[in-house]
Design a protein around this motif. Sequence first.
Motif, short mmCIF file in Angstrom:
data_model
loop_
_atom_site.label_atom_id
_atom_site.label_comp_id
_atom_site.label_asym_id
_atom_site.label_seq_id
_atom_site.Cartn_x
_atom_site.Cartn_y
_atom_site.Cartn_z
N THR A 130 -5.38 12.57 0.31
CA THR A 130 -5.79 11.17 0.12
C THR A 130 -4.96 10.43 -0.91
OG1 THR A 130 -7.38 11.59 -1.68
CG2 THR A 130 -8.18 11.87 0.59
N VAL A 131 -4.08 11.12 -1.61
CA VAL A 131 -3.43 10.53 -2.79
C VAL A 131 -2.72 9.21 -2.48
CG1 VAL A 131 -1.58 10.86 -4.48
CG2 VAL A 131 -3.24 12.68 -4.10
N THR A 132 -1.96 9.17 -1.39
CA THR A 132 -1.23 7.94 -1.05
C THR A 132 -2.18 6.78 -0.81
OG1 THR A 132 0.63 9.15 -0.07
CG2 THR A 132 0.33 6.88 0.63
N ALA A 133 -3.27 7.03 -0.08
CA ALA A 133 -4.21 5.96 0.23
C ALA A 133 -4.96 5.49 -1.02
CB ALA A 133 -5.21 6.43 1.29
N VAL A 134 -5.25 6.42 -1.92
CA VAL A 134 -5.94 6.05 -3.17
C VAL A 134 -5.02 5.19 -4.03
CG1 VAL A 134 -6.96 6.92 -5.31
CG2 VAL A 134 -7.49 8.03 -3.14
N LYS A 135 -3.74 5.58 -4.12
CA LYS A 135 -2.78 4.77 -4.89
C LYS A 135 -2.62 3.39 -4.25
CE LYS A 135 0.22 3.80 -8.03
NZ LYS A 135 -0.20 3.65 -9.44
N MET A 139 -3.39 -0.25 -6.18
CA MET A 139 -2.46 -1.37 -6.31
C MET A 139 -2.95 -2.61 -5.57
SD MET A 139 1.29 0.46 -6.36
CE MET A 139 2.07 -1.07 -6.90
N ALA A 140 -3.79 -2.39 -4.54
CA ALA A 140 -4.36 -3.52 -3.80
C ALA A 140 -5.66 -4.00 -4.43
CB ALA A 140 -4.60 -3.12 -2.34
N GLU A 141 -6.13 -3.30 -5.47
CA GLU A 141 -7.35 -3.66 -6.19
C GLU A 141 -8.56 -3.67 -5.26
OE1 GLU A 141 -6.30 -7.35 -8.07
OE2 GLU A 141 -5.08 -6.37 -9.60
N SER A 142 -8.69 -2.60 -4.49
CA SER A 142 -9.83 -2.44 -3.58
C SER A 142 -10.91 -1.58 -4.22
CB SER A 142 -9.38 -1.79 -2.26
OG SER A 142 -8.47 -2.59 -1.58
N PRO A 143 -12.17 -2.05 -4.23
CA PRO A 143 -13.26 -1.23 -4.76
C PRO A 143 -13.58 -0.07 -3.82
CG PRO A 143 -14.13 -3.28 -3.86
CD PRO A 143 -12.63 -3.37 -3.77
N LEU A 144 -13.31 1.14 -4.26
CA LEU A 144 -13.36 2.30 -3.38
C LEU A 144 -13.97 3.49 -4.12
CD1 LEU A 144 -12.05 3.34 -0.55
CD2 LEU A 144 -10.29 4.29 -2.03
N LEU A 145 -14.87 4.20 -3.46
CA LEU A 145 -15.42 5.44 -4.01
C LEU A 145 -14.90 6.62 -3.20
CD1 LEU A 145 -17.37 7.24 -5.67
CD2 LEU A 145 -19.17 6.63 -4.03
N LEU A 146 -14.18 7.51 -3.87
CA LEU A 146 -13.73 8.74 -3.25
C LEU A 146 -14.63 9.88 -3.73
CD1 LEU A 146 -11.67 10.38 -1.56
CD2 LEU A 146 -10.32 10.63 -3.65
N TRP A 488 -6.81 -11.05 7.92
CA TRP A 488 -5.48 -10.44 7.79
C TRP A 488 -5.59 -9.26 6.84
CZ3 TRP A 488 -0.26 -11.41 9.24
CH2 TRP A 488 0.72 -10.75 8.48
N LEU A 489 -5.10 -8.11 7.27
CA LEU A 489 -5.08 -6.90 6.43
C LEU A 489 -3.67 -6.35 6.36
CD1 LEU A 489 -8.23 -4.96 7.73
CD2 LEU A 489 -7.87 -5.67 5.38
N ASP A 490 -3.15 -6.25 5.14
CA ASP A 490 -1.87 -5.57 4.97
C ASP A 490 -2.00 -4.59 3.81
OD1 ASP A 490 -1.53 -6.95 2.57
OD2 ASP A 490 -0.19 -8.44 3.42
N PRO A 491 -1.03 -3.68 3.62
CA PRO A 491 -1.20 -2.64 2.60
C PRO A 491 -1.38 -3.18 1.20
CG PRO A 491 0.63 -2.12 4.06
CD PRO A 491 0.21 -3.51 4.38
N GLY A 492 -0.66 -4.27 0.87
CA GLY A 492 -0.67 -4.75 -0.51
C GLY A 492 0.63 -4.40 -1.21
N ALA A 493 0.59 -4.42 -2.54
CA ALA A 493 1.82 -4.30 -3.33
C ALA A 493 2.53 -2.96 -3.16
CB ALA A 493 1.49 -4.53 -4.80
#
Length: 512
Positions: A130-135, A139-146, A488-493
């Motif tokens: 999951t590391v790539t998706a968490v990073k 960077m996209a500043e998404s509130p996420l619980l792993l 619109w959804l894109d990866p972000g920075a």
Amino acid sequence: MEMGRQMDVGALETGFLAALAVFSFILIVIGYVCYKLRIHYKFLYKLDEHSTKHGGELVAEVLKAHGVKYVFTLVGGHISPILVASQNNGIKVIDTRHEVTAVFAADAVARLSGVVGVAAVTAGPGLTNTVTAVKNAQMAESPLLLIGGAAATLLKGRGALQDIDQMSLFKPLCKFCATVTRVADIIPVLRTALREAQSGTPGPVFVEFPIDTLYPYSLVKRESGIKENPRGFVQFVINWYISNHLHCLFAGAWDQQEVKPLPVHIPLPQHSQAMECVKLVSKSKKPVILLGSQATLPPIPADRLRDSLEALGIPCFLGGMSRGMLGRNSPLHIRQRRRDALKEADLVILAGTVCDFRLSYGRVLSKKSKVIAVNRNHSQLYKNSDMFWKPSIAIQGDPASFLVSLCENLKGYSCPKDWVETLKERDLEKEKTNSLKAEETTTQHLNPLKLLHCLERVMSKDSMIVADGGDFVGTAAYILRPREPLTWLDPGAFGTLGVGGGFALGAKLCRP
């Protein structure tokens, strides 16, 4: 004689004090050992050894209380109790083919719903996947619980299956990291994690669950290594140690606890700061707003922000998740020739937009322009300001709240029409040039501009656009017109390739 008696008394006092010091030291050592072994828990908490309850039920209870509707996963034994309990509590469990997709899907849900996205994966490789998706979420500043599984508390560092130092991997990536060491800690730790995911600058948080915190006591005891008929003093001590550990692990596990969300801290602009900006805007002749993804975060609904932007009448360049904020054909939405507009503008409002590579590190901003920068994140607020640009006013606060406040305090303000019309004319010129390029013939491959123009014509009003790619997506951002806010959804920075499947999965659930 008198001197001898005094010496005897002195020796007795010294001996007594020494004995008292030794005795006190022994008591302190015993107390410390008892504290570390949590022996006092046996007196404070009764243990129901026949209870069939398990920690997964507590996890599901907290998630439901926080409005979580979906948990994305790739099923694993470490986390199965969480998935079973979530399903039983009406939370939909979606099993993916790869853990990175589970986190991408949770990220999409977080962005589109305003509720923390949740992914649960098994220990070791489940988490490293999951590391790539968490990073990307960071960077996209998404509130996420792993949520991650882990080796049993007694077996950590002993070579158990999939036992690695997971915390060291995720501490640089997550705002908050915690390991649950007692079943009774599940609820408070999760509530704190979910609050931290949304507070300040939103981002991912990580909670690690050792497998013995999630299964029923009877099963954990059976797998713990306790022997029913111990032989010898050593085995007796081992049995006692494991038994005491299990008692501590489950002590107070099922006591009633509050599961409702904790208050979330969102930095808001100060009234005095807003009034300073009112003065700058009211004097400007050529203002522009650069709106970033951060402006789409709660607490301001997208429709309210859209109304405020339309009332201000200031031309807007939209980036990231803010694309679509003004609909398909707004006269205020300027899509082309941003660099030229920024050279001429006398006032630039960076509302959640960061001076990173996307703005040439701030070099595209004119030295003559006044710059109002608004961002929840202090470091992003001043990114590269020591080199290529300087904010006239820097506000650490929610960009959407700032724009709504600005609109409320600028009643009667009207942006000069000739400035808006000039930018729109350039916009149309550039789009006409792009249309001509779309008609150019190719000998072997598709003309990407032609494909995108065709797609733009046939997209329905309720289309969700998921952008997954490099240059092709960069081109799409100039041609495709999202129909509504949050479409619109894109990866972000981070610019991650491969988000498409997970983002589409999350988008489909939020907007069926």
